[in-house]
Design an enzyme around this catalytic site. Structure first.
Site, short mmCIF file in Angstrom:
data_model
loop_
_atom_site.label_atom_id
_atom_site.label_comp_id
_atom_site.label_asym_id
_atom_site.label_seq_id
_atom_site.Cartn_x
_atom_site.Cartn_y
_atom_site.Cartn_z
N PHE A 17 -75.55 14.27 -30.74
CA PHE A 17 -74.99 14.58 -29.44
C PHE A 17 -76.07 15.14 -28.53
O PHE A 17 -77.00 15.80 -29.00
CB PHE A 17 -73.88 15.63 -29.58
CG PHE A 17 -72.75 15.19 -30.44
CD1 PHE A 17 -71.64 14.55 -29.90
CD2 PHE A 17 -72.78 15.40 -31.82
CE1 PHE A 17 -70.59 14.14 -30.70
CE2 PHE A 17 -71.73 14.99 -32.62
CZ PHE A 17 -70.64 14.36 -32.06
N HIS A 25 -66.28 13.56 -21.42
CA HIS A 25 -65.59 13.30 -22.68
C HIS A 25 -66.57 13.40 -23.86
O HIS A 25 -67.76 13.11 -23.73
CB HIS A 25 -64.88 11.94 -22.66
CG HIS A 25 -65.80 10.77 -22.54
ND1 HIS A 25 -66.28 10.33 -21.33
CD2 HIS A 25 -66.36 9.99 -23.48
CE1 HIS A 25 -67.09 9.31 -21.53
NE2 HIS A 25 -67.16 9.07 -22.83
N LEU A 26 -66.05 13.81 -24.99
CA LEU A 26 -66.86 13.93 -26.20
C LEU A 26 -67.28 12.54 -26.67
O LEU A 26 -66.45 11.64 -26.79
CB LEU A 26 -66.08 14.64 -27.30
CG LEU A 26 -66.80 14.82 -28.62
CD1 LEU A 26 -68.00 15.75 -28.44
CD2 LEU A 26 -65.86 15.39 -29.66
N HIS A 27 -68.57 12.37 -26.91
CA HIS A 27 -69.06 11.09 -27.42
C HIS A 27 -70.32 11.34 -28.25
O HIS A 27 -71.09 12.25 -27.98
CB HIS A 27 -69.35 10.11 -26.27
CG HIS A 27 -70.41 10.59 -25.33
ND1 HIS A 27 -70.18 11.55 -24.36
CD2 HIS A 27 -71.71 10.25 -25.20
CE1 HIS A 27 -71.29 11.77 -23.68
NE2 HIS A 27 -72.24 10.99 -24.17
N MET A 28 -70.47 10.55 -29.28
CA MET A 28 -71.63 10.66 -30.17
C MET A 28 -72.53 9.45 -29.94
O MET A 28 -72.05 8.34 -29.76
CB MET A 28 -71.18 10.71 -31.63
CG MET A 28 -72.34 10.86 -32.59
SD MET A 28 -71.86 11.23 -34.30
CE MET A 28 -70.75 9.89 -34.69
#
Length: 108
Positions: A17, A25-28
């Protein structure tokens, strides 16, 4: 990891991350060790994957399990984006993206 290994056998892929995300928004991210991507066009892009600004997923998971939350020093990590571009393999400082890509292709 298994899907990456099956899709590209023998290619080392890192998962992690950005310390200070550019999206809400959460993103990997998943990125190959060769760093060969047309999306890496600017110093900011390069440094976001080749410095400590890119935090491996396992480190954040460990911090979350240990502390129950994620703590990030925003100023520390934002300074990394503005630093010099260097080769992630040997540490050589490089002046621009074309020089970075030429060097990294030969360095590994």
């Amino acid at each position: 990891r298994r899907a990456a290994a099956e899709a590209a056998p023998g290619v080392e892929v890192r998962f992690g991350f950005h310390a200070v995300p550019s999206m809400t928004h959460l993103h990997m991210h998943a990125i190959s060790r060769d760093m060969d991507s047309p999306a890496l066009k600017k110093k900011q892009h390069w440094n976001s994957f080749t410095t400590a600004f890119f935090i491996p997923a396992h480190e954040l998971i460990e911090q979350l399990e240990r502390e129950g939350s994620i703590s990030i020093n925003r100023d520390k990590y934002e300074a990394l984006i503005k630093g010099p571009m260097t080769c992630p393999h040997c540490g050589t400082a490089l002046a621009n993206i074309p020089a970075v890509k030429r060097h990294v292709a030969e360095c590994d």
